[in-house]
Scaffold this active site. Structure first.
Site, PDB file in Angstrom:
ATOM      1  N   THR A 134     -19.396   8.522  20.322  1.00  0.00           N
ATOM      2  CA  THR A 134     -20.768   8.498  20.820  1.00  0.00           C
ATOM      3  C   THR A 134     -20.925   9.222  22.154  1.00  0.00           C
ATOM      4  OG1 THR A 134     -22.393   7.004  21.816  1.00  0.00           O
ATOM      5  CG2 THR A 134     -20.162   6.164  21.659  1.00  0.00           C
ATOM      6  N   GLU A 136     -22.436   8.044  24.467  1.00  0.00           N
ATOM      7  CA  GLU A 136     -22.313   7.019  25.509  1.00  0.00           C
ATOM      8  C   GLU A 136     -20.960   7.126  26.229  1.00  0.00           C
ATOM      9  OE1 GLU A 136     -24.282   4.095  26.647  1.00  0.00           O
ATOM     10  OE2 GLU A 136     -25.790   5.506  25.988  1.00  0.00           O
ATOM     11  N   TYR A 158     -19.954  -1.594  25.283  1.00  0.00           N
ATOM     12  CA  TYR A 158     -20.045  -0.824  24.048  1.00  0.00           C
ATOM     13  C   TYR A 158     -19.285   0.500  24.200  1.00  0.00           C
ATOM     14  CZ  TYR A 158     -22.096   2.492  20.714  1.00  0.00           C
ATOM     15  OH  TYR A 158     -22.268   3.462  19.749  1.00  0.00           O
ATOM     16  N   LYS A 162     -15.832   1.944  22.521  1.00  0.00           N
ATOM     17  CA  LYS A 162     -15.853   3.188  21.730  1.00  0.00           C
ATOM     18  C   LYS A 162     -14.858   4.217  22.283  1.00  0.00           C
ATOM     19  CE  LYS A 162     -18.997   2.912  18.364  1.00  0.00           C
ATOM     20  NZ  LYS A 162     -18.808   3.367  16.990  1.00  0.00           N
TER      21      LYS A 162
HETATM   22  P1  NAP Z   1     -26.314   0.406  12.867  1.00  0.00           P
HETATM   23  O1  NAP Z   1     -27.550   0.743  12.120  1.00  0.00           O
HETATM   24  O2  NAP Z   1     -26.345  -0.631  13.929  1.00  0.00           O
HETATM   25  O3  NAP Z   1     -25.210   0.008  11.773  1.00  0.00           O
HETATM   26  C1  NAP Z   1     -24.030  -0.643  12.147  1.00  0.00           C
HETATM   27  C2  NAP Z   1     -23.313  -1.067  10.893  1.00  0.00           C
HETATM   28  O4  NAP Z   1     -22.090  -1.735  11.254  1.00  0.00           O
HETATM   29  C3  NAP Z   1     -24.112  -2.055  10.020  1.00  0.00           C
HETATM   30  O5  NAP Z   1     -23.858  -1.749   8.672  1.00  0.00           O
HETATM   31  C4  NAP Z   1     -23.468  -3.383  10.384  1.00  0.00           C
HETATM   32  O6  NAP Z   1     -23.603  -4.369   9.384  1.00  0.00           O
HETATM   33  C5  NAP Z   1     -22.023  -2.934  10.511  1.00  0.00           C
HETATM   34  N1  NAP Z   1     -21.180  -3.912  11.189  1.00  0.00           N
HETATM   35  C6  NAP Z   1     -21.376  -4.480  12.400  1.00  0.00           C
HETATM   36  N2  NAP Z   1     -20.379  -5.326  12.674  1.00  0.00           N
HETATM   37  C7  NAP Z   1     -19.549  -5.313  11.612  1.00  0.00           C
HETATM   38  C8  NAP Z   1     -18.352  -5.995  11.286  1.00  0.00           C
HETATM   39  N3  NAP Z   1     -17.812  -6.885  12.115  1.00  0.00           N
HETATM   40  N4  NAP Z   1     -17.746  -5.730  10.106  1.00  0.00           N
HETATM   41  C9  NAP Z   1     -18.304  -4.848   9.243  1.00  0.00           C
HETATM   42  N5  NAP Z   1     -19.442  -4.173   9.488  1.00  0.00           N
HETATM   43  C10 NAP Z   1     -20.047  -4.414  10.664  1.00  0.00           C
HETATM   44  O7  NAP Z   1     -25.703   1.717  13.538  1.00  0.00           O
HETATM   45  P2  NAP Z   1     -25.971   3.266  13.201  1.00  0.00           P
HETATM   46  O8  NAP Z   1     -27.070   3.743  14.087  1.00  0.00           O
HETATM   47  O9  NAP Z   1     -26.033   3.450  11.758  1.00  0.00           O
HETATM   48  O10 NAP Z   1     -24.641   3.933  13.776  1.00  0.00           O
HETATM   49  C11 NAP Z   1     -23.489   4.067  12.959  1.00  0.00           C
HETATM   50  C12 NAP Z   1     -22.267   4.229  13.858  1.00  0.00           C
HETATM   51  O11 NAP Z   1     -22.431   5.378  14.692  1.00  0.00           O
HETATM   52  C13 NAP Z   1     -22.014   3.070  14.807  1.00  0.00           C
HETATM   53  O12 NAP Z   1     -20.626   2.949  14.953  1.00  0.00           O
HETATM   54  C14 NAP Z   1     -22.625   3.517  16.114  1.00  0.00           C
HETATM   55  O13 NAP Z   1     -22.006   2.883  17.203  1.00  0.00           O
HETATM   56  C15 NAP Z   1     -22.328   5.007  16.069  1.00  0.00           C
HETATM   57  N6  NAP Z   1     -23.246   5.878  16.786  1.00  0.00           N
HETATM   58  C16 NAP Z   1     -24.599   5.799  16.534  1.00  0.00           C
HETATM   59  C17 NAP Z   1     -25.462   6.678  17.184  1.00  0.00           C
HETATM   60  C18 NAP Z   1     -26.945   6.617  16.928  1.00  0.00           C
HETATM   61  O14 NAP Z   1     -27.692   7.194  17.746  1.00  0.00           O
HETATM   62  N7  NAP Z   1     -27.400   6.023  15.853  1.00  0.00           N
HETATM   63  C19 NAP Z   1     -24.946   7.643  18.079  1.00  0.00           C
HETATM   64  C20 NAP Z   1     -23.576   7.700  18.263  1.00  0.00           C
HETATM   65  C21 NAP Z   1     -22.721   6.831  17.608  1.00  0.00           C
HETATM   66  P3  NAP Z   1     -24.928  -5.308   9.295  1.00  0.00           P
HETATM   67  O15 NAP Z   1     -25.968  -4.503   8.573  1.00  0.00           O
HETATM   68  O16 NAP Z   1     -24.443  -6.481   8.520  1.00  0.00           O
HETATM   69  O17 NAP Z   1     -25.323  -5.636  10.707  1.00  0.00           O
HETATM   70  O1  G4F Z   2     -32.499   3.264  22.008  1.00  0.00           O
HETATM   71  P1  G4F Z   2     -31.478   2.763  22.942  1.00  0.00           P
HETATM   72  O2  G4F Z   2     -31.190   1.304  22.918  1.00  0.00           O
HETATM   73  O3  G4F Z   2     -30.176   3.631  22.663  1.00  0.00           O
HETATM   74  P2  G4F Z   2     -28.870   3.926  23.538  1.00  0.00           P
HETATM   75  O4  G4F Z   2     -28.594   2.857  24.539  1.00  0.00           O
HETATM   76  O5  G4F Z   2     -28.981   5.321  24.053  1.00  0.00           O
HETATM   77  O6  G4F Z   2     -27.726   3.816  22.428  1.00  0.00           O
HETATM   78  C1  G4F Z   2     -27.880   4.423  21.152  1.00  0.00           C
HETATM   79  O7  G4F Z   2     -27.398   5.749  21.197  1.00  0.00           O
HETATM   80  C2  G4F Z   2     -25.988   5.857  21.478  1.00  0.00           C
HETATM   81  C3  G4F Z   2     -25.658   7.356  21.501  1.00  0.00           C
HETATM   82  O8  G4F Z   2     -25.890   7.874  22.776  1.00  0.00           O
HETATM   83  C4  G4F Z   2     -25.217   5.125  20.406  1.00  0.00           C
HETATM   84  F1  G4F Z   2     -23.886   5.241  20.642  1.00  0.00           F
HETATM   85  C5  G4F Z   2     -25.620   3.663  20.382  1.00  0.00           C
HETATM   86  O9  G4F Z   2     -24.941   3.006  19.315  1.00  0.00           O
HETATM   87  C6  G4F Z   2     -27.124   3.580  20.137  1.00  0.00           C
HETATM   88  O10 G4F Z   2     -27.390   4.051  18.846  1.00  0.00           O
HETATM   89  O11 G4F Z   2     -31.883   3.140  24.443  1.00  0.00           O
HETATM   90  C7  G4F Z   2     -32.184   4.461  24.832  1.00  0.00           C
HETATM   91  C8  G4F Z   2     -32.697   4.469  26.260  1.00  0.00           C
HETATM   92  C9  G4F Z   2     -31.821   3.684  27.244  1.00  0.00           C
HETATM   93  O12 G4F Z   2     -31.673   4.420  28.428  1.00  0.00           O
HETATM   94  C10 G4F Z   2     -32.598   2.413  27.529  1.00  0.00           C
HETATM   95  O13 G4F Z   2     -32.389   1.857  28.819  1.00  0.00           O
HETATM   96  O14 G4F Z   2     -33.969   3.808  26.273  1.00  0.00           O
HETATM   97  C11 G4F Z   2     -34.029   2.933  27.385  1.00  0.00           C
HETATM   98  N1  G4F Z   2     -35.005   1.890  27.108  1.00  0.00           N
HETATM   99  C12 G4F Z   2     -36.157   1.700  27.816  1.00  0.00           C
HETATM  100  N2  G4F Z   2     -36.815   0.631  27.342  1.00  0.00           N
HETATM  101  C13 G4F Z   2     -34.930   0.937  26.157  1.00  0.00           C
HETATM  102  C14 G4F Z   2     -36.074   0.149  26.301  1.00  0.00           C
HETATM  103  N3  G4F Z   2     -34.008   0.708  25.183  1.00  0.00           N
HETATM  104  C15 G4F Z   2     -34.240  -0.336  24.339  1.00  0.00           C
HETATM  105  N4  G4F Z   2     -33.340  -0.570  23.345  1.00  0.00           N
HETATM  106  N5  G4F Z   2     -35.332  -1.152  24.451  1.00  0.00           N
HETATM  107  C16 G4F Z   2     -36.285  -0.949  25.427  1.00  0.00           C
HETATM  108  O15 G4F Z   2     -37.260  -1.693  25.526  1.00  0.00           O
END
Ligand code: NAP
Ligand code: G4F
Length: 373
Positions: A134, A136, A158, A162
């Site tokens: 990520t 992050e 987190y 990671k």
């Molecule tokens: P998400 O929607 O939160 O999905 C997370 C998945 O992990 C869900 O299927 C969840 O199951 C499963 N999970 C959580 N804890 C588990 C456990 N103990 N055992 C088995 N499964 C478990 O996340 P996403 O946005 O699809 O992201 C996918 C991956 O990419 C994650 O690793 C995230 O950290 C990483 N990532 C995401 C972003 C982004 O912007 N989306 C960016 C960079 C990296 P449940 O449905 O049961 O909760």
């Molecule tokens: O949408 P966010 O919660 O995503 P964040 O923290 O960037 O993390 C996501 O992206 C990562 C990749 O860079 C992944 F690794 C991670 O698993 C996840 O998918 O927050 C985005 C930004 C932050 O700076 C937060 O402080 O939005 C700001 N924010 C402002 N108000 C908020 C809010 N975030 C959330 N969730 N809720 C608010 O009300």
């Protein structure tokens, strides 16, 4: 020959899109599903409705948990996958401050459990592993934009977890010649995004405010900037990373960044409403001239009639300190040149199109539902 993939995190946003992509490519897809007291496969179920029966039959779900090493070993040993996509995570950055030990167990040791299972099941020559790293990891960024050689400075439990997962993948690649790759993915969103991430929280709230179901939207740091792409583009990148001729690490991003405030303005604008920002810090508010609903409008909500309703100018966006984090990542912007040059990957869906798709999806779902009652 048909390939077999195993996806952890199959029920999440990315897991659902990746399942669709791999089924379209002819794979058999095995997915890990956690037992929960309520149904957690709703995204997969809806996506499967759009697929032909032959495709749906190639999806096989297994109960399990990434914290259970024996379960993970048994599944990998019996599935014998060509590709593993380790997407399972406690993926919410803010919540990781409340659950640091659980987050580390899932996000850090989960990756190690996969590696050990592949090694101990003698699958090193057969199985390729993708790890969901990520942006992050860059956290308190030391250069803009960030690329594969940018130093890491994680800012949350987190991100620290990671970072362990990222390095243990590289370590097993070097030590055991495992095909273990990482994608350092910047934020990617879609209508399947979970509701407590900021983009989906915004689009759902805009939809609710403009259909009379919610008064205002409370957010934290409006100044935070993210490089937001579309999840469909990013799961395509995952597949390309794992099908590259050698294991490697790739930044996947759009190269553009926008603030949370811009996302809010854009989402309201998609439905024809302007936001005027006033004040600073905790006292900043977003004001708009929005419809005033009476009960009959709520019962027979008609999107086309929005402009016919009486309107009033009032605050619709407020700042709430509850949404600030103990340590914030203020700015992220990726340089995806390596992925472009070596994988031929580039984003295809613009920021404007992303916000538009998410906002319209939520608004239409809400107004069509309310019409039913
Ligand atoms: P998400 O929607 O939160 O999905 C997370 C998945 O992990 C869900 O299927 C969840 O199951 C499963 N999970 C959580 N804890 C588990 C456990 N103990 N055992 C088995 N499964 C478990 O996340 P996403 O946005 O699809 O992201 C996918 C991956 O990419 C994650 O690793 C995230 O950290 C990483 N990532 C995401 C972003 C982004 O912007 N989306 C960016 C960079 C990296 P449940 O449905 O049961 O909760
Ligand atoms: O949408 P966010 O919660 O995503 P964040 O923290 O960037 O993390 C996501 O992206 C990562 C990749 O860079 C992944 F690794 C991670 O698993 C996840 O998918 O927050 C985005 C930004 C932050 O700076 C937060 O402080 O939005 C700001 N924010 C402002 N108000 C908020 C809010 N975030 C959330 N969730 N809720 C608010 O009300």
């Amino acid at each position: 020959m048909e390939k077999t993939a195993f996806i952890t995190g199959v029920t999440g946003q990315d897991g659902t899109y990746l399942t669709k992509l791999l089924l379209q490519k002819g794979y058999s897809v095995h997915g890990l599903v956690r037992r929960s007291s309520q149904k957690n496969t709703y995204r997969l179920d809806e996506m499967c409705l759009t697929l032909k029966k032959e495709m749906r039959q190639r999806l096989i779900l297994h109960y399990g948990d990434i914290t259970d090493a024996i379960n993970i070993y048994n599944l990998i040993e019996s599935i014998q996958p060509n590709e593993i996509y380790n997407l399972a995570a406690q993926s919410h950055v803010h919540i990781s401050f409340d659950t640091p030990i659980f987050t580390s167990d899932v996000n850090a040791l989960g990756a190690l459990r996969i590696l050990e299972a592949v090694k101990n099941a003698n699958l090193i020559d057969k199985t390729r592993i993708y790890q969901a790293s990520t942006s992050e990891l860059f956290g308190q960024v030391s250069e803009i934009p960030q690329c594969e050689s940018t130093p890491f400075h994680p800012r949350s439990p987190y991100a620290v977890a990671k970072l362990y997962a990222h390095w243990i993948m590289k370590n097993y690649r070097e030590a055991y010649h495992l095909f273990a790759s990482t994608g350092i993915l910047f934020n990617h969103e879609s209508p399947l995004r979970t509701e407590n991430f900021v983009t989906r929280k915004i689009t759902l709230s805009v939809a609710k405010i403009l259909s009379g179901c919610q008064k205002n939207l409370c957010l934290g740091n409006l100044n935070a900037k993210r490089d937001w792409g579309h999840a469909w583009d990013y799961v395509n990148a995952m597949w390309k990373i794992l099908n590259h001729h050698q294991p490697d690490d790739f930044v996947i991003a759009t190269g553009q960044q926008h603030s949370v405030r811009e996302f809010v303005s854009k989402s309201f604008a998609c439905l024809g409403y302007d936001i005027r920002w006033e004040g600073t810090g905790l006292h900043e508010i977003g004001i708009s001239k929005v419809p005033v609903f009476r009960e009959e409008h709520l019962l027979f909500n008609d999107s086309s009639a929005l402009t016919d309703l009486p309107h009033e100018e009032r605050p619709v966006v407020l700042v709430d300190p509850a949404f600030f984090r103990p340590a914030e990542v203020n700015t992220l912007q990726g340089d995806y040149s390596k992925a472009k040059n070596l994988l031929g990957w580039h984003p295809t869906i613009s920021f404007d199109d992303l916000v538009h798709e998410m906002t319209l999806h939520d608004y239409q779902a809400l107004t069509q539902n309310s019409k039913k009652f």
